[in-house]
Enzyme design. Sequence first.
Site, mmCIF file in Angstrom:
data_model
loop_
_atom_site.group_PDB
_atom_site.id
_atom_site.type_symbol
_atom_site.label_atom_id
_atom_site.label_comp_id
_atom_site.label_asym_id
_atom_site.label_seq_id
_atom_site.Cartn_x
_atom_site.Cartn_y
_atom_site.Cartn_z
ATOM 1 C CB CYS A 100 -4.369 -1.609 4.300
ATOM 2 S SG CYS A 100 -3.361 -1.660 5.810
ATOM 3 C CD GLU B 59 -2.578 1.189 2.690
ATOM 4 O OE1 GLU B 59 -3.659 1.800 2.728
ATOM 5 O OE2 GLU B 59 -2.112 0.571 3.680
ATOM 6 C CE LYS C 228 -7.387 1.479 3.554
ATOM 7 N NZ LYS C 228 -6.209 2.039 4.270
#
Length: 253
Positions: free
Chosen positions: A142, A39, A108
């Site tokens: 993540c 990330e 995300k």
Amino acid sequence: MKVTLLQTDIAWGDADENIHRAEQLMDSAVGSDLYVLPEMWSTGFATRPEGIAHDEEDNIALMWMNHIASERKCAICGSLAVRLTDGTYRNRHYFINGRSCQNAYYDKHHLFTYGGEHQYYTAGQTHTIVEYERFRILLLTCYDLRFPCWSRYSDEHNFDMMVVVANWPCSRQSAWQILTRARAIENQAYLIGVNRVGDDSYSHYAGASCAIDAIGRSLGQCRIDIPNALTVELSLQELQRRRSKFRVLDDRD
């Protein structure tokens, strides 16, 4: 399909240095079909993007991803902090396909509120599933790993592999180990999880990047605290055989 996990130590805000480090690891593992970076691999996890995130249109890390994928006839993925033309910031997970030029991205969805990421970035609202080398690949980033409903296999979102790119701190390493296996098991899918190593002003990162099969077995794990590349080979035929024999997904909610 050969997949190489690129577990890098990220130099804060230094895209040129991080590109150099990524390319060195790629050179140690030539011939893979897909390379996976962590990330925000070009900057570090910048919850406050001003002065760190670059405009998407002239982002040198994104330009490098396009160049290296085209040059080596492979795919490469990883997330970048980018500013769009509308002025919003995104934690955008890019999948660059150097074999077909059919690129994709995923913004995300679960922004890390504990660290204030939600105050500066705009969350994505849609899933992204990429088709590459006959695999259907779900892109995740993540904190998404903690939310099983978002990554659940369904008729609408069916996939063979999850790719999770992360800056997952050492203090929560046990959760990383458990959740990567849980997501693979419950979806009967491969999971590739690529985490960084090293330090920033917030955390220490131990890495433990991993490849997990559909029953939760480790296919390989990067060394703790050391930048390194790990290559694994995934079999779509074996995945289909296992799903056909033990039909867990037929009984899903």
